[in-house]
Design a protein around this motif. Sequence first.
Motif, PDB file in Angstrom:
ATOM      1  N   PRO A 127      -1.604  -3.442  -3.187  1.00 50.82           N
ATOM      2  CA  PRO A 127      -0.947  -2.415  -3.620  1.00 50.82           C
ATOM      3  C   PRO A 127      -1.034  -1.338  -2.782  1.00 50.82           C
ATOM      4  N   ALA A 128      -2.033  -1.003  -2.765  1.00 50.34           N
ATOM      5  CA  ALA A 128      -2.422   0.636  -2.024  1.00 50.34           C
ATOM      6  C   ALA A 128      -2.495   0.674  -0.528  1.00 50.34           C
ATOM      7  N   GLY A 129      -2.405  -0.692   0.706  1.00 51.00           N
ATOM      8  CA  GLY A 129      -2.661  -0.937   1.468  1.00 51.00           C
ATOM      9  C   GLY A 129      -0.903  -0.893   1.822  1.00 51.00           C
ATOM     10  N   ASP A 130       0.053  -2.072   0.804  1.00 50.25           N
ATOM     11  CA  ASP A 130       1.270  -1.338   1.199  1.00 50.25           C
ATOM     12  C   ASP A 130       2.389  -0.198   0.813  1.00 50.25           C
ATOM     13  N   ALA A 131       1.951   0.512   0.062  1.00 54.01           N
ATOM     14  CA  ALA A 131       1.465   2.262  -0.274  1.00 54.01           C
ATOM     15  C   ALA A 131       1.449   2.755   1.436  1.00 54.01           C
ATOM     16  N   ILE A 132       0.599   3.044   1.953  1.00 55.53           N
ATOM     17  CA  ILE A 132       0.398   3.339   3.379  1.00 55.53           C
ATOM     18  C   ILE A 132       1.224   2.997   4.116  1.00 55.53           C
ATOM     19  N   LEU A 133       1.082   1.821   4.328  1.00 55.24           N
ATOM     20  CA  LEU A 133       2.573   0.634   5.434  1.00 55.24           C
ATOM     21  C   LEU A 133       3.864   1.549   5.247  1.00 55.24           C
ATOM     22  N   LEU A 134       4.173   1.455   3.746  1.00 54.71           N
ATOM     23  CA  LEU A 134       5.509   2.298   3.640  1.00 54.71           C
ATOM     24  C   LEU A 134       5.479   3.429   4.348  1.00 54.71           C
ATOM     25  N   ALA A 135       4.837   4.180   3.659  1.00 52.08           N
ATOM     26  CA  ALA A 135       4.352   5.868   4.301  1.00 52.08           C
ATOM     27  C   ALA A 135       4.147   6.030   6.019  1.00 52.08           C
ATOM     28  N   VAL A 136       3.720   5.699   6.329  1.00 49.10           N
ATOM     29  CA  VAL A 136       3.452   5.301   7.551  1.00 49.10           C
ATOM     30  C   VAL A 136       4.693   4.356   8.584  1.00 49.10           C
ATOM     31  N   GLY A 137       5.887   3.579   7.635  1.00 47.86           N
ATOM     32  CA  GLY A 137       7.416   3.723   8.510  1.00 47.86           C
ATOM     33  C   GLY A 137       8.221   4.776   8.401  1.00 47.86           C
ATOM     34  N   GLU A 138       8.016   4.898   7.090  1.00 45.08           N
ATOM     35  CA  GLU A 138       9.000   6.381   7.056  1.00 45.08           C
ATOM     36  C   GLU A 138       8.741   7.693   7.618  1.00 45.08           C
ATOM     37  N   THR A 139       7.402   8.028   7.836  1.00 50.30           N
ATOM     38  CA  THR A 139       7.176   8.419   8.953  1.00 50.30           C
ATOM     39  C   THR A 139       7.746   8.685  10.636  1.00 50.30           C
ATOM     40  N   LEU A 140       6.843   7.355  11.221  1.00 59.39           N
ATOM     41  CA  LEU A 140       7.847   7.373  12.117  1.00 59.39           C
ATOM     42  C   LEU A 140       9.321   7.433  12.171  1.00 59.39           C
ATOM     43  N   ALA A 141      10.170   6.374  11.248  1.00 62.85           N
ATOM     44  CA  ALA A 141      11.296   6.473  11.739  1.00 62.85           C
ATOM     45  C   ALA A 141      11.911   7.928  11.555  1.00 62.85           C
ATOM     46  N   ALA A 142      11.323   9.159  10.562  1.00 58.81           N
ATOM     47  CA  ALA A 142      12.030  10.544  10.459  1.00 58.81           C
ATOM     48  C   ALA A 142      11.009  11.305  11.958  1.00 58.81           C
ATOM     49  N   ASN A 143      10.376  10.820  12.466  1.00 62.45           N
ATOM     50  CA  ASN A 143       9.916  12.014  13.605  1.00 62.45           C
ATOM     51  C   ASN A 143      10.355  10.950  14.794  1.00 62.45           C
TER      52      ASN A 143
END
Length: 265
Positions: free
Chosen positions: A159-175
């Motif tokens: 679950p912690a790893g999934d949260a990291i992946l979600l945050a990274v994906g959102e960061t890339l999409a926002a930049n």
Amino acid sequence: MSFAQHHSDGKPKATSPSLQPKSALERATQAAAAAKRSPVAEPSPSLRGAEASPAHSPEAPPVLGIPPQELTPHVRRALKHLADQVSSLKADRARLVDRLRRAEELADRDTLVPVFNRRAFERELNRVISFAQRYEVQASLVYFDLDGFKQINDRFGHPAGDAILLAVGETLAANIRESDLVGRVGGDEFAVILAKAGPEDARRKGTQLAEAISRTEITYQGHRLQVGAAYGSYTFESDDTGERALSRADEAMYANKVGRKIQSL
């Protein structure tokens, strides 16, 4: 007195009937009879307005090719039923098109991160490569691998790893720009297609995105978690395919990661 003078003075001369003047009533009667025999004749100025016949209303146009005289109540009910059926079919089609669109979007999206999955990303990658080849413009690919992701998974669980992946994906999409695309192409691997970007543009954008990932932080069960990212960039060549481009960008990422480890020794 001559014989001629006697007859002239005693009795008036008879006039031929064809030369006798006609009364006003007789002339009007004959004019009316002539008008009846010639209905297309222009009415006399004295009769215009007061005695002119009213204009006929234009004939109603046919409905769906059916003449007005055949539009019986039964036919009208049948046409209305048909129109209702057509409207219902149109509504069903619109709903089906919307469902297909949403199904395609779901099929293209990663199950965890709001970016393209690998299948959809490779499809879009091939499209961009074909476009670049056809119009002779440059386009590039940047490949990312997360540093420290395995340690977070091992210590705090998936679950912690999934949260990291979600945050990274959102960061890339926002930049990235609207013309660029993000995809998750592996467990902790992401890739970005950069439209109209040459080698230098791709390296600069890769550095910027890697730094944005390293600044991304989440809080999980009271712990502040972060990861880093290694990246490799590749600019498409004239004979490239999507699979080859991903492989080349992956190789560039791995070489960059090895180089960073050597420098840290």
